[in-house]
Design an enzyme around this catalytic site. Sequence first.
Site, short mmCIF file in Angstrom:
data_model
loop_
_atom_site.label_atom_id
_atom_site.label_comp_id
_atom_site.label_asym_id
_atom_site.label_seq_id
_atom_site.Cartn_x
_atom_site.Cartn_y
_atom_site.Cartn_z
N ASP A 182 -15.77 33.02 -13.24
CA ASP A 182 -15.90 33.91 -14.40
C ASP A 182 -17.33 34.44 -14.47
OD1 ASP A 182 -15.43 35.29 -16.73
OD2 ASP A 182 -15.73 33.56 -18.02
N GLU A 216 -19.84 41.41 -20.79
CA GLU A 216 -18.43 41.17 -21.09
C GLU A 216 -18.23 39.93 -21.95
OE1 GLU A 216 -14.37 39.45 -20.46
OE2 GLU A 216 -16.35 38.61 -20.01
#
Length: 963
Positions: A182, A216
């Site tokens: 991630d 993000e």
Amino acid sequence: MVSSRRGFNPIAFTPWPVTILTSLVYLALIIPIIVVHHLVPPAPKQSPPGVDLEEAWHDLQHLTRQYHPYNSHSNDEVHQWLLKRIRAISATTSARSESQGGPEVFVFDDNQTNLTFSSAGVAATAITGVYFESKNIVVYIRGTEDEPGEWWKSPDGEPSGKGGVLVNAHYDSVSTGYGATDNGVGVITTLQLLKYFTTPGHYPRKGLVLLFNNGEEDFLNGAYAYSQHPMSKFTHTFLNLEGAGAGGRAVLFRSTDTEITRFYGKSQHPFGTVLARDAFKLGFIRSETDYHVFDGVFGMRGLDVAFMEPRSRYHTDQDDARHTSIDSVWHMLSAAITTTEGLVSYTGNEFDGDSGEGGKLNNGVGTLGVWFDFFGSSLAVFQLNTLFGLSVALLVVAPLLLILTSVALFAVDKMYMFSMYTYLSESGGQVSLYGLRGMFRFPLILGISTALTVALAFLIMKVNPFIIYSSPYAVWSMMLSTCMFFAWFISCVADFARPSALHRAYAFSWMFGILWVFLVIATVYQRQHGIASSYFIVFYFAGVSVATWISYLELFGLSTTQDYARRQSRLSDRTPSSDSHLLAPSADELPSSGSVAGRDFNPEDVEDEEPTESTSLLRGQQRTTFANYASARGSQESNISNQGSSLLHPKNNRLEQKWSIYLVSSAWILQFLLVAPIVLILLGQLGLFLTSATYQIGADGGSQFIIYIGIAVLSVLILLPLFPFIHRFTYHIPTFMLFVLIGTLVYNLTAFPFSHNSRLKVAFVQEMDLGTGKNQASLVGVEPYIRDIVHAIPFVNDEEISCTSKGYGGRTKCSWPGLRPTVVDGPYKDWVTYNISQTKEDKTTRFEVSGKNTRACKLLFDSPISDFHVHGSVVDKRIPHTGSKGVSEVRLWSRNWENTWTVDVEWTKKSAERTGRVMCLWSDDNDLNLIPELDMIRKFAPWWVAITKLRDGLVEGSYSFKL
């Protein structure tokens, strides 16, 4: 003497064939499904042309050396490193372009774009406003069919020709994770796509835009900022690469439509199901990815491909290169290459249509799709309209077919089902058919086995609710073994007490009725809500429908009820005594070679045969004890196995209805194969997918009871294809399942629920009141473990700990006085500076905010404000920054350190008290002693604990204000 083994039928409806064949089919399908779910296809030993896997792995290791959230200095280092890598690849391309005509590559270091927007909230509540300054990197590879020129340099420039393709990956991590999956693998994949599509033989026909977005993790800020970049006008389709787990296979999370999904379906190892998309749509999955922005805001058409498990490593220090693999990198990279190559090579006009509403791009209109993979090697993709049409057709045709077949059976006088008696046409005498025997057996078996399986869900939730966190397969084994054993046990008891040759037919008829109701509900959701996850019900019902029809067709092989009644009447007339049942032949007396004493065999002759002194007095008598059931049944099967005709019903016609001797013995295997394989493939995949997505949500406060109930229901549905045949099972496998049940039940009730590989996640934040000097460290987690964790930290006195569960969604927040952080040099009162001034009309308040060693601050309002404006900001009508209920929080992000934001705030008329807090955030924890309380927790927390962030900042320093 005729050989006792002559004419043995290996697929007869007898215990050993049924037990062995059904078990083999289940094992042959379940084992590969589990293997495919957990094992990643190996990466090639030699990198394919256009990519370099060794280089990709080294890049991933470099990228994940430190935590690199947006609000950290290491994030700037990653940004510069990415620019260096991109320019190095582009330089090679430029040199090749001059000599071989390669594509032009344009690199945009976006340090100018900003945007004010709202990132959260619904109409009924105040929302959160965001001001964000971009640090995105945008790379444009000009397609061979793109128009020449640099249209983006003109303020009003617009692209011409067909729209391009966007591949997106965010390069920031959370403050407590290294970001390997991630989203390091996504970033490295995007770098390799740059290399691939600038290699001869792979040049794109349509333009390709690679977006390395930043921010993000702090509510999709980088993707929102991309809306202001000129290239956002050019891209019509997208592929978003993401990570919500740590390793394993990259899953197709979502897709906007059928047409776009087909490009992903051509990849070598597609993996995923439409269930994930529906879970997002229904709100079961609340976390979001950049897909939400590209689809919902821009109106682009594309896909969301992400890693999904284990969530216990997600956003923790175990999201590192050590806990992923080159195989996982290749799985995402290979899928990205295939999908992107298909999109940039597509020459149709499907993705260039009419403009969408609200200023969305001209992307055409797609159709809702259905997709699911087969063993990770192929992907079934079709339109939801196709599924709906099939559902409606089955709902109408299947019942009609059974009704017509039933009418035909009545017409030819062979409808033994639902018939207790028949009457002789000549004399009017009544003859029993026992056609209702076993009619209500299936709901009893299903009801009790389901109730017991669900009861275990309640028991586990009461005693050890987190055991699934580390042991999902122990829970699955317990549920499956419970359902299997009790279904078999109840079936055997019922079959012993009242044997019925119609058990199969009635079981399938009940399954048909239940699934028909489920299909009605599924069809409504398909039509009204666009929910496609019910596809398994459609195929389940289709298989059961045909299997049920076969049971009805079997009855055509019987004699008419009148013929049967006449034979029974003649038999009764010749032997009127109460012992007339002795005239029924035993299984041994049936011929094994199709003849008796040299003459052709006729069952009517057998029925009329007189008993002799050599006839067994025990044959045909009802069994009296369950203890005798196994031996009687085993002896019976041994005798039956020696019969000559494979078409004769295998059981003694005295134990089941006498007319059942003509039933086809092998029809059951066709019925089983029509139902079980497709159910196992579809539900097995769905079950594992659901488990992977949800079994660790308990750490986030999610309801674990839903998970246990889901596994219980899926266990019943997976084993349901066995129910029509389970009374024929030998005791061996059910007995083994009983031992599995006992062992897993004890384990699930007593075992500690966490492990080194499945650590319990707790969230950290340290809050500093810079006005009073109050310093509170906090951990947020689930009871009762959160209190044990806090008590394990040294120098924390019990009387200083305060805990509350209000406002934390099923979790508890425990706070205590913490060690002072050193995220800023100097007195803590100087960490944040602010100034508040009022306008003359008293309608607008101006806030000027700055923080030391940070680029993230926020304004919190106790009463919502109606509007706000950040000086120098851009607004976009597609993305409202306020709502009807006002704004309760304004988040401020800058690309520069120690920036000063100027924010004008308009108050609502109801804002009697104008109070709130001015806050700045610190998220950099790459050096020891910056946040000593967090260092202490990492050192002394139990081994089964993982630390993650609670909010954007690990440390929050704030001043209160009152106007």
